[in-house]
Design an enzyme around this catalytic site. Structure first.
Site, PDB file in Angstrom:
ATOM      1  N   CYS A   1     -23.421  26.911  12.757  1.00 39.78           N
ATOM      2  CA  CYS A   1     -23.605  27.746  13.944  1.00 39.78           C
ATOM      3  C   CYS A   1     -22.388  27.625  14.865  1.00 39.78           C
ATOM      4  CB  CYS A   1     -24.864  27.339  14.701  1.00 39.78           C
ATOM      5  SG  CYS A   1     -25.102  28.303  16.224  1.00 39.78           S
TER       6      CYS A   1
ATOM      7  N   CYS B   1     -38.162  25.709   4.796  1.00 42.85           N
ATOM      8  CA  CYS B   1     -37.144  24.824   5.362  1.00 42.85           C
ATOM      9  C   CYS B   1     -37.361  23.385   4.904  1.00 42.85           C
ATOM     10  CB  CYS B   1     -37.178  24.886   6.886  1.00 42.85           C
ATOM     11  SG  CYS B   1     -35.935  23.850   7.691  1.00 42.85           S
TER      12      CYS B   1
ATOM     13  N   CYS C   1     -27.891  31.701  21.191  1.00 41.59           N
ATOM     14  CA  CYS C   1     -27.689  32.474  19.963  1.00 41.59           C
ATOM     15  C   CYS C   1     -27.087  33.839  20.294  1.00 41.59           C
ATOM     16  CB  CYS C   1     -29.021  32.652  19.244  1.00 41.59           C
ATOM     17  SG  CYS C   1     -28.899  33.664  17.740  1.00 41.59           S
TER      18      CYS C   1
ATOM     19  N   SER D   1       0.756  -1.250   0.000  1.00 37.62           N
ATOM     20  CA  SER D   1       0.000   0.000   0.000  1.00 37.62           C
ATOM     21  C   SER D   1       0.784   1.295   0.000  1.00 37.62           C
ATOM     22  CB  SER D   1      -0.926   0.003   1.228  1.00 37.62           C
ATOM     23  OG  SER D   1      -0.186  -0.284   2.405  1.00 37.62           O
ATOM     24  N   CYS D   2       2.087   1.283   0.198  1.00 34.54           N
ATOM     25  CA  CYS D   2       2.834   2.536   0.255  1.00 34.54           C
ATOM     26  C   CYS D   2       2.706   3.279  -1.081  1.00 34.54           C
ATOM     27  CB  CYS D   2       4.302   2.267   0.567  1.00 34.54           C
ATOM     28  SG  CYS D   2       5.289   3.772   0.708  1.00 34.54           S
TER      29      CYS D   2
ATOM     30  N   ASN E   1      -3.571   2.693   4.219  1.00 32.18           N
ATOM     31  CA  ASN E   1      -2.330   3.442   4.185  1.00 32.18           C
ATOM     32  C   ASN E   1      -2.639   4.864   3.723  1.00 32.18           C
ATOM     33  OD1 ASN E   1       0.454   4.168   4.029  1.00 32.18           O
ATOM     34  ND2 ASN E   1       0.991   2.076   3.495  1.00 32.18           N
TER      35      ASN E   1
END
Length: 484
Positions: free
Chosen positions: A470, A460, A426, A224-225, A289
């Site tokens: 928020c 909405c 808020c 996987s390298c 990896n």
């Protein structure tokens, strides 16, 4: 005075070596308390400062060496409600492909484990095992510099993405296997796993047999390298299921210890090479990896040039989890043990990998940032979670969240959840209105006189973008209702 944000202050903490704040405090360890907060153990932090007077914490705060302004230790540590979880804690012992582990936390094959002294210190600190840095028969010469980081809000020292151009161990082969032999001899209860990489059947066989002769508990096959300079190695193999099957089979025939192929994420369907590894006789699979990547900062060049290289850190965790889920959901290979890798920094990160089917997890980038000491919070946080949820065996958490996953076809599209604004939290910044207006459904109206947002129910759609942007956590989900 504005109420202190505990997590913001913990993120500002420099995590000093031989912390001046703790040296100045005569009755506690405020640095350890701040580290607990940083690594998702906020409610446990008070135990390190329970005996501290305000004068002690004031002295600690005055000793803080932060380059901007001192950490507000008194406000942070006095604002935390202590936990109610007390020892004894559940054991974190677990078996991984037939190997008993004192806990699920291992060092990943990388720069964090390249010699005897490093691994020995990690073992002494409490890490259960090591996937030692990959050993090969080719001469390895690294470039300099070879690391780059994507920082959080431009803050040096803390990064969420880490790019590296590092390959394999630069030590002579015989030296590395002697190190592994001595580690297993000196720490017989720890798990010592050799990570190897060959360029032919003969090389894979030779290296695996050397690992077994050194007394290693298992051998990991690095398929996987992503940044090998020699073709036919690393992720070149992991992207070829046929080679994965051949090399896994060859190694299985050569040794009696467990064989653990390591998968590459630089592929569309990880189950294809994973299935090939299973058919080749793999005893477990480790993933993932690093991910091939590009960073473009002026100081991101390697030897004066730009190059594609590996990307790790907490930014890759969702990608790693997706690949673990894919393998865990495969009906053929889902019975195999998995070792999870990718962006693990806190105990909660580790828990997510475990809940998707991993029997252990490997950590690299977080250790490179903060050192082996993070094992304390990894272990303690996971133990407290188990105690709070009445879980006595870690094995019971392995794969526990798999039943909660479904496909887009089966999602409920007939109901929705409206967001709800907490007026006390808020602060009137208007971020929710900006995001909804420019990136949502124009369902929030902002009153500029009162600086109060209002949700328009008829517009909405319940996407909850507003809740996510928020900054004060003032928007919450309400009840689920049927769409009109």
């Amino acid at each position: 005075m504005k109420r202190v944000n505990v997590y913001e202050e913990a993120d500002r903490c420099l995590m000093c070596q031989d912390a001046p704040c703790t040296k100045a405090c005569k009755t506690g360890d405020p640095a350890r308390a701040m580290r607990a907060i940083r690594f998702d153990n906020q409610t446990l932090a008070t135990r390190w400062v329970a005996a501290c007077s305000d004068a002690d914490l004031e002295a600690a705060e005055q000793a803080c060496i932060h380059y901007n302004w001192p950490i507000r230790l008194r406000e942070v540590l006095r604002s935390i409600e202590p936990d109610e979880v007390t020892p004894p804690y559940p054991s974190l012992e677990i078996d991984f492909c037939g190997i008993h582990c004192e806990n699920p936390f291992f060092l990943a094959s990388s720069a964090v484990c390249t010699n005897y002294e490093m691994v020995a210190r990690a073992f002494e600190a409490g890490w259960a095992g090591v996937f030692y840095k990959t050993i090969c028969l080719q001469e390895i010469k690294e470039v300099s510099p070879r690391f780059d980081a994507v920082h959080s809000n431009g803050t040096h020292g803390d990064f969420y993405g880490f790019r590296n151009m590092e390959q394999l161990s630069e030590n002579p082969v015989d030296m590395d296997f002697d190190i592994l032999r001595r580690l297993k001899q000196d720490y017989p209860t720890k798990v010592v796993i050799a990570s190897i990489m060959g360029n032919s059947e003969e090389e894979w066989t030779e290296l695996a047999q050397m690992a077994e002769k050194a007394g290693c508990d298992a051998v990991e096959l690095n398929f996987s390298c992503p940044q090998m300079r020699v073709s036919g190695m690393g992720s070149d193999v992991g992207q070829n299921p046929e080679l994965v099957a051949i090399y896994t089979t060859v190694v299985k025939r050569a040794v009696k210890i467990p064989v653990i192929p390591k998968m590459t994420p630089n592929i569309t369907h990880i189950s294809q090479p994973a299935l090939a590894a299973y058919l080749g006789g793999a005893d477990a699979i480790s993933a993932i990896n690093t991910i091939k990547s590009v960073t473009m900062a002026d100081d991101a060049q390697v030897s004066g040039q730009r190059v594609v290289s590996g990307y790790s850190g907490r930014a890759v965790k969702p990608i790693a989890l997706r690949f673990i889920l894919e393998m865990s959901g495969n009906t053929v290979i889902k019975g195999l043990p998995f070792s999870g890798i990718g962006g693990i920094e806190t105990w909660r990160d580790a828990l997510e990998f475990i809940q998707l089917g991993c029997s252990n997890v490997q950590v690299c980038t977080a250790v490179m940032q903060y050192g082996y000491r993070i094992i304390d919070d990894l272990v303690l946080g996971l133990q407290c979670y188990m105690a709070q949820h009445g879980v006595s065996r870690l094995q019971d958490l392995v794969g526990s969240q798999l039943p909660s996953f479904t496909t887009p076809t089966h999602l409920d599209r007939s109901t929705m959840i409206y967001p709800m604004i907490d007026r006390e939290r808020c602060v009137g910044c208007g971020r929710c209105e900006i995001s909804c207006r420019d990136g949502g459904h124009q369902a929030i109206v902002f009153d500029f006189d009162t600086r109060q947002p209002r949700i328009v129910g008829t517009k909405c759609v319940g996407c909850h973008l507003c809740r996510l942007v928020c900054p004060t956590g003032a928007i919450h989900p309400s009840k689920r209702i049927t769409k009109k």
